[in-house]
Design a protein around this motif. Structure first.
Motif, PDB file in Angstrom:
ATOM      1  N   ARG A  79       0.824  -1.146  -0.093  1.00  9.76           N
ATOM      2  CA  ARG A  79      -0.052  -0.314   0.074  1.00  9.76           C
ATOM      3  C   ARG A  79       0.900   1.312  -0.262  1.00  9.76           C
ATOM      4  O   ARG A  79       2.066   1.142   0.354  1.00  9.76           O
ATOM      5  N   ARG A  80       0.318   2.272  -0.507  1.00  9.58           N
ATOM      6  CA  ARG A  80       0.856   3.595  -0.349  1.00  9.58           C
ATOM      7  C   ARG A  80       0.212   4.377   0.644  1.00  9.58           C
ATOM      8  O   ARG A  80      -0.546   5.112   0.233  1.00  9.58           O
ATOM      9  N   PRO A  81       0.782   4.921   1.691  1.00 13.72           N
ATOM     10  CA  PRO A  81       0.077   5.656   2.611  1.00 13.72           C
ATOM     11  C   PRO A  81       0.239   7.106   2.176  1.00 13.72           C
ATOM     12  O   PRO A  81       0.932   7.725   1.386  1.00 13.72           O
ATOM     13  N   THR A  82      -1.055   8.044   2.501  1.00 15.37           N
ATOM     14  CA  THR A  82      -0.974   9.241   2.303  1.00 15.37           C
ATOM     15  C   THR A  82      -1.118  10.029   3.378  1.00 15.37           C
ATOM     16  O   THR A  82      -1.582   9.620   4.728  1.00 15.37           O
ATOM     17  N   LEU A  83      -0.983  11.196   3.487  1.00 11.43           N
ATOM     18  CA  LEU A  83      -1.054  12.186   4.662  1.00 11.43           C
ATOM     19  C   LEU A  83      -2.239  13.548   4.144  1.00 11.43           C
ATOM     20  O   LEU A  83      -1.795  14.334   3.888  1.00 11.43           O
ATOM     21  N   PRO A  84      -3.371  13.234   4.311  1.00 15.91           N
ATOM     22  CA  PRO A  84      -4.341  14.238   3.970  1.00 15.91           C
ATOM     23  C   PRO A  84      -4.261  15.376   5.007  1.00 15.91           C
ATOM     24  O   PRO A  84      -3.829  15.215   6.114  1.00 15.91           O
ATOM     25  N   VAL A  85      -4.589  16.555   4.410  1.00 12.42           N
ATOM     26  CA  VAL A  85      -4.549  17.620   5.205  1.00 12.42           C
ATOM     27  C   VAL A  85      -5.758  18.043   5.450  1.00 12.42           C
ATOM     28  O   VAL A  85      -6.676  18.953   4.407  1.00 12.42           O
ATOM     29  N   PRO A  86      -6.612  18.136   6.387  1.00 18.70           N
ATOM     30  CA  PRO A  86      -8.040  18.768   6.756  1.00 18.70           C
ATOM     31  C   PRO A  86      -7.958  20.074   6.349  1.00 18.70           C
ATOM     32  O   PRO A  86      -7.094  20.807   6.812  1.00 18.70           O
ATOM     33  N   VAL A  87      -8.896  20.665   5.790  1.00 16.44           N
ATOM     34  CA  VAL A  87      -9.155  22.086   5.521  1.00 16.44           C
ATOM     35  C   VAL A  87      -8.855  23.058   6.796  1.00 16.44           C
ATOM     36  O   VAL A  87      -8.192  23.945   6.550  1.00 16.44           O
ATOM     37  N   GLU A  88      -9.427  22.422   7.848  1.00 16.18           N
ATOM     38  CA  GLU A  88      -9.554  23.310   9.288  1.00 16.18           C
ATOM     39  C   GLU A  88      -8.072  23.326   9.750  1.00 16.18           C
ATOM     40  O   GLU A  88      -7.715  24.140  10.309  1.00 16.18           O
ATOM     41  N   ALA A  89      -7.231  22.295   9.626  1.00 21.61           N
ATOM     42  CA  ALA A  89      -5.851  22.406   9.821  1.00 21.61           C
ATOM     43  C   ALA A  89      -5.033  23.638   9.437  1.00 21.61           C
ATOM     44  O   ALA A  89      -4.068  24.053   9.873  1.00 21.61           O
ATOM     45  N   SER A  96       7.357  34.131   1.958  1.00 18.82           N
ATOM     46  CA  SER A  96       6.476  34.374   3.327  1.00 18.82           C
ATOM     47  C   SER A  96       5.876  32.729   3.471  1.00 18.82           C
ATOM     48  O   SER A  96       5.567  32.488   4.695  1.00 18.82           O
ATOM     49  N   ALA A  97       5.889  31.868   2.686  1.00 19.34           N
ATOM     50  CA  ALA A  97       5.308  30.343   3.094  1.00 19.34           C
ATOM     51  C   ALA A  97       6.728  29.692   3.868  1.00 19.34           C
ATOM     52  O   ALA A  97       6.499  28.803   4.480  1.00 19.34           O
ATOM     53  N   ASP A  98       7.777  30.254   3.626  1.00 23.78           N
ATOM     54  CA  ASP A  98       8.982  29.881   4.569  1.00 23.78           C
ATOM     55  C   ASP A  98       9.211  29.707   5.885  1.00 23.78           C
ATOM     56  O   ASP A  98       9.601  28.996   6.675  1.00 23.78           O
ATOM     57  N   GLU A  99       8.218  30.778   6.253  1.00 24.25           N
ATOM     58  CA  GLU A  99       8.203  31.120   7.811  1.00 24.25           C
ATOM     59  C   GLU A  99       7.699  29.995   8.720  1.00 24.25           C
ATOM     60  O   GLU A  99       8.062  29.968   9.767  1.00 24.25           O
ATOM     61  N   GLY A 100       6.629  29.196   8.145  1.00 26.26           N
ATOM     62  CA  GLY A 100       5.957  28.395   9.094  1.00 26.26           C
ATOM     63  C   GLY A 100       6.345  26.961   8.704  1.00 26.26           C
ATOM     64  O   GLY A 100       5.797  26.030   9.310  1.00 26.26           O
ATOM     65  N   LEU A 101       7.394  26.561   8.231  1.00 27.09           N
ATOM     66  CA  LEU A 101       7.849  25.241   7.767  1.00 27.09           C
ATOM     67  C   LEU A 101       8.122  24.520   8.735  1.00 27.09           C
ATOM     68  O   LEU A 101       8.407  23.242   8.420  1.00 27.09           O
ATOM     69  N   GLY A 102       8.583  25.051  10.089  1.00 32.39           N
ATOM     70  CA  GLY A 102       8.859  24.152  10.975  1.00 32.39           C
ATOM     71  C   GLY A 102       7.786  23.088  11.749  1.00 32.39           C
ATOM     72  O   GLY A 102       8.199  22.378  12.519  1.00 32.39           O
ATOM     73  N   THR A 103       6.641  23.361  11.634  1.00 30.26           N
ATOM     74  CA  THR A 103       5.417  22.737  12.487  1.00 30.26           C
ATOM     75  C   THR A 103       4.947  21.567  11.512  1.00 30.26           C
ATOM     76  O   THR A 103       5.270  21.497  10.345  1.00 30.26           O
ATOM     77  N   ASP A 104       4.598  20.639  12.347  1.00 32.51           N
ATOM     78  CA  ASP A 104       3.952  19.711  12.002  1.00 32.51           C
ATOM     79  C   ASP A 104       2.909  19.729  10.870  1.00 32.51           C
ATOM     80  O   ASP A 104       2.809  19.096   9.991  1.00 32.51           O
ATOM     81  N   THR A 105       1.997  20.505  11.149  1.00 30.59           N
ATOM     82  CA  THR A 105       1.014  20.873  10.371  1.00 30.59           C
ATOM     83  C   THR A 105       1.307  21.311   8.741  1.00 30.59           C
ATOM     84  O   THR A 105       0.996  21.005   7.959  1.00 30.59           O
ATOM     85  N   ALA A 106       2.399  22.163   8.892  1.00 30.91           N
ATOM     86  CA  ALA A 106       3.107  22.437   7.607  1.00 30.91           C
ATOM     87  C   ALA A 106       3.723  21.465   6.989  1.00 30.91           C
ATOM     88  O   ALA A 106       3.647  21.452   5.632  1.00 30.91           O
ATOM     89  N   VAL A 107       4.547  20.499   7.844  1.00 35.99           N
ATOM     90  CA  VAL A 107       5.140  19.227   7.182  1.00 35.99           C
ATOM     91  C   VAL A 107       3.812  18.552   6.467  1.00 35.99           C
ATOM     92  O   VAL A 107       4.251  18.079   5.298  1.00 35.99           O
ATOM     93  N   ALA A 108       2.942  18.119   7.179  1.00 32.64           N
ATOM     94  CA  ALA A 108       1.720  17.480   6.391  1.00 32.64           C
ATOM     95  C   ALA A 108       1.328  18.357   5.226  1.00 32.64           C
ATOM     96  O   ALA A 108       1.047  17.517   4.320  1.00 32.64           O
ATOM     97  N   LEU A 109       1.354  19.598   5.124  1.00 28.51           N
ATOM     98  CA  LEU A 109       0.723  20.341   3.942  1.00 28.51           C
ATOM     99  C   LEU A 109       1.866  20.082   2.915  1.00 28.51           C
ATOM    100  O   LEU A 109       1.712  20.053   1.722  1.00 28.51           O
ATOM    101  N   ILE A 110       3.291  19.920   3.234  1.00 28.53           N
ATOM    102  CA  ILE A 110       4.236  20.088   2.130  1.00 28.53           C
ATOM    103  C   ILE A 110       4.100  18.522   1.791  1.00 28.53           C
ATOM    104  O   ILE A 110       4.374  18.242   0.479  1.00 28.53           O
TER     105      ILE A 110
END
Length: 213
Positions: A88-98, A111-125
């Motif tokens: 299987r190939r796991p995915t990391l969906p990002v809920p809109v509310e996140a 400006s996008a670079d500023e928040g890339l250390g958070t777990d939520t940002a990693v999920a978005l990446i």
């Protein structure tokens, strides 16, 4: 930090357990975020395999300032081996509310670079096309330069810079759109509804609509 990291590597190669623990503390957070994008919930297991290989092969490292890139390449190879053995190939969906938890941003890569250390940002990446996601993570989260990133990915430095820039701009557009939606009611059919998953894997970079894991 490069000089300090080099000194730690030399000490660890001579059997200094404290130096090895310090290397682990320095590199593990970034490697774990990177592996989370590559293998999802199996990141901890792959990280453990990575450090076992690093410990085993540490004496073969030639030295110098390239240890971070070397360790990252070990992690990437372990992740790719892991994926090859998965059905299987796991995915990391990002809920809109996140997305609301991320810092506000204009439509710029900086400006996008500023928040890339958070777990939520990693999920978005993780929703980016593979090349862009890896380039952004290696440059921004791991802290590699373009040349080191290129060696890890087996690409040219120019291609790495382009991929990272495209990825950051794509993230900035998603964040800017989300900020705009906070102040207005979303028209029917205009985008993800409540409870749906936001996905920015659009354009020619997506392979047959599939995730890249």
């Amino acid at each position: 930090m490069p000089a300090e990291l080099t000194a730690l590597v030399r000490s660890a190669q001579q059997g200094d357990e404290y130096a090895f623990r310090m290397l682990y503390r320095e590199l593990q957070p970034g490697l774990l975020r990177y592996l989370t994008v590559l293998v999802g919930p199996d990141a901890e297991d792959v990280a453990s395999e990575t450090w076992l290989q690093i410990a085993r092969d540490l004496t073969t490292f030639a030295g110098g300032p390239g240890f971070r890139a070397w360790a990252t390449r070990v992690a990437r190879n372990r992740a790719l081996d892991h994926l090859r053995h998965q059905r299987r190939r796991p995915t990391l969906p990002v809920p809109v509310e996140a997305l609301a938890e991320l810092p506000g941003a204009e439509d710029t890569a900086a400006s996008a670079d500023e928040g890339l250390g958070t777990d939520t940002a990693v999920a978005l990446i993780a929703t980016l096309p593979r090349t862009e996601a890896e380039a952004v993570l290696l440059r921004t989260v791991i802290g590699l330069d373009a040349e080191s990133t290129a060696r890890v990915l087996g690409k040219r430095p120019g291609a790495v810079r382009t991929a990272a820039h495209r990825g950051l701009r794509r993230l900035a557009r998603v964040l800017a759109a989300q900020n705009g939606q906070d102040a207005a009611v979303q028209p029917a059919g205009a985008g993800p509804a409540d409870g749906q998953v936001a996905d920015v894997r659009s354009g020619e970079d997506v392979e047959a609509g599939q995730g890249w894991r």
